[in-house]
Design an enzyme around this catalytic site. Structure first.
Site, short mmCIF file in Angstrom:
data_model
loop_
_atom_site.label_atom_id
_atom_site.label_comp_id
_atom_site.label_asym_id
_atom_site.label_seq_id
_atom_site.Cartn_x
_atom_site.Cartn_y
_atom_site.Cartn_z
N ILE A 1 1.33 19.11 1.71
CA ILE A 1 1.11 18.72 2.93
C ILE A 1 0.98 19.54 3.90
N THR B 1 3.47 4.54 0.96
CA THR B 1 3.20 5.97 1.40
C THR B 1 1.67 6.13 1.54
N CYS B 2 0.96 6.15 0.14
CA CYS B 2 -0.31 6.40 -0.12
C CYS B 2 -1.31 5.83 0.97
N GLY C 1 1.01 -1.26 0.04
CA GLY C 1 -0.03 -0.11 0.02
C GLY C 1 0.97 1.38 -0.09
N HIS D 1 -29.49 19.22 -12.50
CA HIS D 1 -29.60 20.37 -11.76
C HIS D 1 -30.10 19.82 -10.47
N VAL E 1 8.50 20.21 3.63
CA VAL E 1 9.06 20.91 2.62
C VAL E 1 9.61 20.23 1.41
N GLY E 2 8.62 19.26 1.27
CA GLY E 2 8.85 18.32 -0.13
C GLY E 2 9.07 16.73 0.25
N ALA F 1 14.68 -5.18 -0.48
CA ALA F 1 15.37 -5.47 -1.79
C ALA F 1 16.66 -4.83 -1.80
N GLY G 1 4.53 25.68 2.91
CA GLY G 1 3.22 26.07 2.60
C GLY G 1 2.67 25.39 1.58
P1 FAD Z 1 5.24 4.73 -2.57
O1 FAD Z 1 3.98 4.81 -1.99
O2 FAD Z 1 6.28 5.65 -1.57
O3 FAD Z 1 5.77 3.44 -2.32
C1 FAD Z 1 7.13 2.84 -2.20
C2 FAD Z 1 7.09 1.34 -1.38
O4 FAD Z 1 8.38 0.82 -1.64
C3 FAD Z 1 7.03 1.70 -0.15
O5 FAD Z 1 6.04 0.74 0.62
C4 FAD Z 1 8.44 1.21 0.56
O6 FAD Z 1 8.29 0.71 1.89
C5 FAD Z 1 8.95 0.31 -0.63
N1 FAD Z 1 10.30 0.31 -0.55
C6 FAD Z 1 11.00 1.20 -0.83
N2 FAD Z 1 12.47 0.54 -0.91
C7 FAD Z 1 12.38 -0.53 -0.81
C8 FAD Z 1 13.31 -1.80 -0.87
N3 FAD Z 1 14.51 -1.68 -1.16
N4 FAD Z 1 12.80 -2.89 -0.67
C9 FAD Z 1 11.48 -2.97 -0.47
N5 FAD Z 1 10.75 -2.25 -0.43
C10 FAD Z 1 10.95 -0.84 -0.55
N6 FAD Z 1 -0.70 11.64 -3.72
C11 FAD Z 1 -2.08 11.74 -4.45
O7 FAD Z 1 -2.31 11.37 -5.62
N7 FAD Z 1 -3.07 12.31 -3.65
C12 FAD Z 1 -3.23 12.58 -2.32
O8 FAD Z 1 -4.02 12.95 -1.85
C13 FAD Z 1 -1.86 12.54 -1.58
N8 FAD Z 1 -1.69 12.79 -0.45
C14 FAD Z 1 -0.33 12.59 0.24
C15 FAD Z 1 -0.35 12.92 1.70
C16 FAD Z 1 0.65 12.72 2.29
C17 FAD Z 1 0.64 13.03 3.64
C18 FAD Z 1 2.00 12.15 1.57
C19 FAD Z 1 3.15 11.95 2.42
C20 FAD Z 1 1.83 11.92 0.25
C21 FAD Z 1 0.78 12.03 -0.42
N9 FAD Z 1 0.41 11.93 -1.86
C22 FAD Z 1 -0.83 12.11 -2.51
C23 FAD Z 1 1.74 11.27 -2.44
C24 FAD Z 1 1.40 9.80 -2.84
O9 FAD Z 1 1.50 9.44 -1.44
C25 FAD Z 1 2.63 9.49 -3.53
O10 FAD Z 1 2.66 9.77 -4.91
C26 FAD Z 1 2.45 7.87 -3.71
O11 FAD Z 1 2.55 6.92 -2.53
C27 FAD Z 1 3.64 7.50 -4.72
O12 FAD Z 1 3.65 5.88 -4.92
P2 FAD Z 1 4.85 5.00 -5.03
O13 FAD Z 1 4.51 3.73 -5.34
O14 FAD Z 1 5.82 5.70 -6.34
O15 FAD Z 1 5.79 5.00 -3.91
P1 NAD Z 2 5.25 20.68 -1.86
O1 NAD Z 2 6.36 20.76 -2.79
O2 NAD Z 2 3.80 20.73 -2.03
O3 NAD Z 2 5.58 21.90 -0.80
C1 NAD Z 2 6.65 22.15 -0.16
C2 NAD Z 2 6.52 23.39 0.22
O4 NAD Z 2 7.62 23.85 1.06
C3 NAD Z 2 6.92 24.70 -1.11
O5 NAD Z 2 5.75 25.62 -0.87
C4 NAD Z 2 8.22 25.24 -0.70
O6 NAD Z 2 8.47 26.51 -1.28
C5 NAD Z 2 8.26 25.20 0.58
N1 NAD Z 2 9.59 25.24 1.29
C6 NAD Z 2 10.84 24.56 0.88
N2 NAD Z 2 12.14 24.66 1.72
C7 NAD Z 2 11.51 25.55 2.57
C8 NAD Z 2 12.03 25.86 3.73
N3 NAD Z 2 13.54 25.91 3.97
N4 NAD Z 2 11.31 26.76 4.80
C9 NAD Z 2 10.14 26.99 4.37
N5 NAD Z 2 9.56 26.41 3.42
C10 NAD Z 2 10.13 25.83 2.38
O7 NAD Z 2 5.82 19.55 -1.06
P2 NAD Z 2 4.88 18.56 0.27
O8 NAD Z 2 3.80 19.27 0.86
O9 NAD Z 2 6.04 18.17 1.26
O10 NAD Z 2 4.38 17.32 -0.52
C11 NAD Z 2 5.37 16.52 -1.24
C12 NAD Z 2 4.69 16.22 -2.39
O11 NAD Z 2 3.61 14.96 -1.83
C13 NAD Z 2 3.93 17.08 -3.14
O12 NAD Z 2 4.67 17.51 -4.16
C14 NAD Z 2 2.75 15.97 -3.99
O13 NAD Z 2 3.23 15.59 -5.00
C15 NAD Z 2 2.44 15.03 -2.85
N6 NAD Z 2 1.30 15.27 -2.10
C16 NAD Z 2 0.12 15.34 -2.94
C17 NAD Z 2 -1.05 15.66 -2.21
C18 NAD Z 2 -2.32 15.51 -3.27
O14 NAD Z 2 -2.26 15.30 -4.28
N7 NAD Z 2 -3.40 16.01 -2.54
C19 NAD Z 2 -1.02 15.77 -0.86
C20 NAD Z 2 -0.08 15.65 -0.09
C21 NAD Z 2 1.10 15.47 -0.81
#
Ligand code: FAD
Ligand code: NAD
Length: 465
Positions: A187, A42-43, A40, A444, A271-272, A119, A184
């Site tokens: 997340i 991060t997501c 599952g 509507h 911050v990303g 892995a 800002g």
């Molecule tokens: P991941 O979901 O990061 O999965 C990678 C997997 O690989 C992990 O389970 C990890 O344990 C495993 N792994 C890594 N290295 C190894 C290894 N060497 N051996 C075995 N396993 C390993 N995206 C959206 O579209 N909508 C949202 O609303 C949204 N909200 C978010 C909110 C938050 C707080 C965060 C942090 C992210 C959010 N995202 C959202 C971003 C979204 O979670 C990611 O874009 C997505 O999970 C990426 O999928 P992925 O499969 O690339 O990687």
């Molecule tokens: P982000 O790139 O959205 O925002 C990071 C913010 O931090 C930017 O505005 C940047 O200017 C600021 N920043 C960077 N360095 C800084 C510093 N030193 N001091 C103050 N501000 C600073 O990154 P995020 O919020 O960490 O999210 C990461 C990624 O996860 C997103 O780019 C997105 O792809 C994914 N995500 C998606 C969703 C969604 O789809 N609804 C929700 C959460 C996360």
């Protein structure tokens, strides 16, 4: 040491890896998926789903607090509500458990083997897995790297209990009195808004001159206004310097010459995210990279034959649905199907209050590409359904080519606007023109009527404005 062979080996069970695993199994490919944590990724475990659960709970609590004053125009009054955050988190954990178990079940049903463990590449066709069942060496014809991403930490503010990342913020057992959010972006604002609604005093510290710099200001303005109404302090052009006795020291102003102290019980760093391309022996493969991201072509192939990469490890936008679409495509390619990445758009939603949804090109992006455009906008203030939901803030905007009216982009900001994303991406993927959407009968009263009206507005013939 145990040895296994397979046709397809997937490293990582996030949305990219697990969808690839399900489709590969359905296609009859002998597939192994290796996951060191919970299928599952991060997501499902610490990202999309847990954050949306917290946002929902916060919204419910906030609504009740609004009724508690007894001044709601709806005529509803209620007693002051209380929140037991530990119970909220446990409810959220239940959803995560249902979904992650569901993923494990789907992989099993598809016939894909899941191996728990970490892995590490031995070479481009061989991976060693260290897990609870010992060490296993897997030889595969094709390998998919789907290792995802991890939060960026600021070296001078390491996560330590008071300084936390999104994972910890989504598992707190009490609402912090004072929360400072550094960053800002997506997340920071999604979780920051939720905690403000739960009663925390929230300050957002953003390095650039505005929040959500990836969206244009017309879309972010209502979000900023709503943050202010919630009592959130937004400090732009501000940098975190380090911990102080009371909380966080930041610097503002020209050359960041004005230091100030922000009292905080918790400091959330958002911050990303950085790609997880530096572990698992990936660096040693010598793949062509784009910074920290693995470079891929339109079929998700890397620079090494038989090695694919998908999801966050391959770059922006780091979104779950992009990872899933890539995962499904790669499974089909490995099964011999002719596929390539030909998506016209990847919708993006920011679950702030109000929500922002964007699909395709904004007016500025279209103009930057030298495309002559026409645009149309329809405010929710003129939409009956929005009025009945007290959701009059925001608008829908259509961006189309001037020469043939083909839609290039659709954006919206408004309560519940995320659900318009399917209409937006369908219109753009199907190559719809303004008049196509303008001629579709929209039910509507629904917010979706604003999509039809925005397209009609671009043609100069909106009906309700
Ligand atoms: P991941 O979901 O990061 O999965 C990678 C997997 O690989 C992990 O389970 C990890 O344990 C495993 N792994 C890594 N290295 C190894 C290894 N060497 N051996 C075995 N396993 C390993 N995206 C959206 O579209 N909508 C949202 O609303 C949204 N909200 C978010 C909110 C938050 C707080 C965060 C942090 C992210 C959010 N995202 C959202 C971003 C979204 O979670 C990611 O874009 C997505 O999970 C990426 O999928 P992925 O499969 O690339 O990687
Ligand atoms: P982000 O790139 O959205 O925002 C990071 C913010 O931090 C930017 O505005 C940047 O200017 C600021 N920043 C960077 N360095 C800084 C510093 N030193 N001091 C103050 N501000 C600073 O990154 P995020 O919020 O960490 O999210 C990461 C990624 O996860 C997103 O780019 C997105 O792809 C994914 N995500 C998606 C969703 C969604 O789809 N609804 C929700 C959460 C996360």
């Amino acid at each position: 040491m145990r040895e296994e062979t397979c046709k397809l080996l997937i490293i990582g069970g996030g949305p990219g890896g697990y969808v690839c695993g399900i489709r590969a199994g359905q296609l009859g490919l002998d597939t192994i998926l290796v996951e060191e944590d919970t299928p599952g990724g991060t997501c499902l475990t610490v990202g999309c789903i847990p954050s949306k659960a917290l946002i929902h709970a916060a919204e419910e609590f906030h609504k009740l607090r609004g009724f508690a004053g007894g001044t709601s125009p709806l005529g509803i009054s209620a007693k002051a509500p209380a929140i037991d955050l530990a119970a909220t988190v446990s409810w959220k954990d239940g959803i995560v458990e249902r979904l992650t178990k569901g993923v494990a079940g789907l992989l099993k049903k598809a016939g894909t083997r899941v191996l728990a463990g970490r892995a590490e590449f031995v070479d481009g066709k061989t991976v060693r897995v260290r897990g609870p069942e010992g060490v296993c060496e897997i030889h595969a014809e094709a390998v998919v790297i789907a290792t995802g991403s991890a939060p960026v930490e600021l070296p001078f503010l390491p996560f330590d209990g008071k300084v936390i990342g999104s994972t910890e913020a989504l598992a707190l057992d009490a609402v912090p009195e004072r929360l400072v959010v550094v960053g800002g972006g997506y997340i920071g604002l999604e979780i920051g808004t939720a905690f403000a609604k739960l009663g925390a005093q929230v300050t957002v510290v953003e390095a650039t001159n505005r929040i959500l710099p990836q969206y244009d200001t017309a879309l972010t303005k209502p979000v900023l206004a709503s943050l202010k109404a919630l009592g959130v302090t937004v400090m732009t052009e501000t940098r975190a310097l380090g911990l102080s006795d009371a909380g966080l020291q930041v610097a503002q102003g020209e050359d960041y010459a004005e230091p100030c102290d922000l009292p905080a019980d918790r400091i959330l760093i958002t911050v990303g995210r950085r790609p997880r391309s530096d572990g698992a022996g990936i660096s040693e493969l010598g793949l062509t990279m784009d910074g920290g991201f693995i470079r891929i072509d339109a079929t998700c192939r890397t620079s090494m034959r038989g090695v694919f990469a998908i999801g966050d490890v391959t770059g922006e936008p780091m979104l779950a649905h992009r990872a899933m679409a890539q995962g499904e495509m790669v499974a089909e390619i490995v099964a011999g199907h002719r596929r390539r990445w030909d998506a016209r758009c990847i919708p993006a939603v920011c679950f702030t209050d109000p929500e922002i949804v964007s699909c395709g090109l904004s007016p500025e992006e279209a103009k930057a590409q030298g495309i002559a455009i026409r645009t149309g906008q329809f405010p929710f203030a003129a939409n009956g359904r929005a009025m009945t939901m007290q959701a009059e803030t925001g608008f829908v905007r259509a961006v189309a080519r001037e020469d043939n009216n083909v839609l290039l982009g659709l954006q919206a900001v408004g309560a519940g606007a995320s659900e318009l994303s399917a209409a937006f991406s369908t219109a753009i993927e199907m190559g719809a023109r303004l008049d196509d959407i303008g001629a579709v009968i929209h039910a509507h009263p629904t917010q979706s009527e604003a999509v039809q009206e925005a397209c009609l507005a671009a043609l100069g013939k909106a009906l309700h404005i």
